[in-house]
Design a protein around this motif. Structure first.
Motif, mmCIF file in Angstrom:
data_model
loop_
_atom_site.group_PDB
_atom_site.id
_atom_site.type_symbol
_atom_site.label_atom_id
_atom_site.label_comp_id
_atom_site.label_asym_id
_atom_site.label_seq_id
_atom_site.Cartn_x
_atom_site.Cartn_y
_atom_site.Cartn_z
ATOM 1 N N GLY A 41 0.119 -3.995 -4.724
ATOM 2 C CA GLY A 41 -0.241 -3.896 -5.993
ATOM 3 C C GLY A 41 -0.448 -2.788 -6.730
ATOM 4 N N GLU A 42 -0.994 -2.896 -7.895
ATOM 5 C CA GLU A 42 -1.353 -1.524 -8.608
ATOM 6 C C GLU A 42 -2.886 -1.325 -8.569
ATOM 7 N N TYR A 43 -3.234 -0.060 -7.756
ATOM 8 C CA TYR A 43 -4.690 0.292 -7.448
ATOM 9 C C TYR A 43 -4.940 1.368 -8.401
ATOM 10 N N ASN A 89 0.748 0.893 -3.305
ATOM 11 C CA ASN A 89 0.376 0.973 -4.640
ATOM 12 C C ASN A 89 1.466 1.239 -5.465
ATOM 13 N N TYR A 137 -10.142 -6.810 -10.838
ATOM 14 C CA TYR A 137 -9.971 -6.803 -9.538
ATOM 15 C C TYR A 137 -10.779 -7.749 -8.715
ATOM 16 N N LEU A 187 6.657 -5.799 -8.446
ATOM 17 C CA LEU A 187 5.940 -6.199 -7.100
ATOM 18 C C LEU A 187 7.088 -6.433 -5.945
#
Length: 330
Positions: free
Chosen positions: A291-293, A257, A327, A264
């Motif tokens: 990814g960005e969570y 994350n 998402y 990335l």
């Protein structure tokens, strides 16, 4: 402070207006932009409600949609939503099967969700609660750890069980199983700026990083020279496996994350190093998410979450297709 905003004090509401205008699958209720929920509910389904402060997208509201969550109370930047906002969201999305509150382990959130649950009980709506508490470095006591990116796995498993029309007890059990099998370690290399404050919420030197830094700028366990991705992967996994042993041949999901300003490219470098270590330990990888969570404004850094696959049902829940404005998994 350089940000594309109108005014610091309208940051959250301006963001929400933009989200609603772009995404018809979500709406707000009670004339309150911060009461965020799905536009259409499914009769007879357990409703799952989350909540938390702005500044962490796609956490928390970003997981409201098909196959995941039904609503979210939205607070200001790094602030809790009110009990009334949580209650109003829950009232709107309740579909007759009860409500599960699923959120991070932070004092303000706990207080307000507990109050909202009491309000629902007065309306004869059954409510249960569970908190994510996956941040290993934040406390030796699992019950007092912070909830961070690993809550994604709780969302996935609980959301899948609810989508298959599981009972409230079954949805809670799915969330609990994911919680019991998930651990996270995070680290930061730059601070972030809260719009209403206008300056960094902590400081790090030019070549300094912080291991264990929280997503609100909470202190970590050490500050020191920046380590390589391979070194960070090794230290993070060592910390996780000391707290949650994973045996040779067992299967895990990996979540790499980004905290908001990490490319990335860097996340995939880190992911590759994590995979090398798992392969050497002969730990099987069921699925990897990169990814960005769960971000922290524009903080640079990352976190690594490991979720043990307890059984085949859990694998099916992780693999279930979902779709939200933020998402989508097919």
């Amino acid at each position: 402070m350089k940000k594309i905003i109108n005014a610091p004090e309208t940051y959250t509401d301006d963001m929400l207006r933009g989200i609603y205008s772009a995404n018809p699958m979500v709406k707000y209720v009670e004339d309150d932009l911060r009461c965020y929920c799905i536009a259409e509910k499914k009769p007879g389904k357990v409703a799952i409600i989350t909540g938390g402060g702005t500044g962490h997208l796609p956490l928390f509201l970003g997981y409201v949609g098909d196959g995941l969550l039904d609503g979210c109370g939205v607070g200001g930047v790094f602030q809790s939503p009110s009990s009334e906002q949580i209650y109003n969201v829950a009232k709107e999305v309740d579909a007759g099967a009860g409500v599960l509150f699923l959120y991070g382990n932070y004092t303000g959130d706990i207080m307000n969700f507990d109050m909202a649950a009491e309000m629902l009980e007065m309306d004869d709506i059954e409510a249960r609660s569970i908190v994510g508490a996956d941040d290993v470095n934040s406390n030796a006591d699992p019950d007092t750890r912070r909830g961070v990116a690993g809550i994604f796995f709780m969302y996935k498993c609980a959301g899948a069980k609810a989508a298959k029309m599981g009972t409230l007890d079954e949805v809670l059990a799915a969330a609990q199983k994911a919680k019991d099998n998930t651990r996270t370690v995070g680290f930061a290399i730059t601070p972030c700026i809260i719009p209403e404050i206008g300056h960094p919420n902590f400081t790090l030197g030019e070549n300094e990083m912080a291991m264990g830094m929280g997503i609100h700028g909470e202190p970590g366990i050490w500050n020191g020279p920046i380590k390589t991705a391979a070194e960070l992967a090794e230290e993070s996994l060592d910390t996780i496996f000391k707290d949650m042993p994973v045996e040779e041949g067992e299967e895990v999901c990996v979540l790499i994350n980004g905290l908001g300003a990490t490319s990335l490219e860097e996340l995939y470098i880190l992911s590759g190093n994590v995979r090398e270590i798992l392969d050497k330990k002969k730990i099987k990888v069921f699925r990897t998410f990169v990814g960005e969570y769960a971000t922290s404004m524009e903080m640079a850094g990352a976190s690594i979450s490991i979720c043990k696959m307890a059984d085949e049902e859990m694998k099916e829940q992780i693999n279930m297709p979902v779709h939200t404005p933020f998402y989508t998994q097919i």
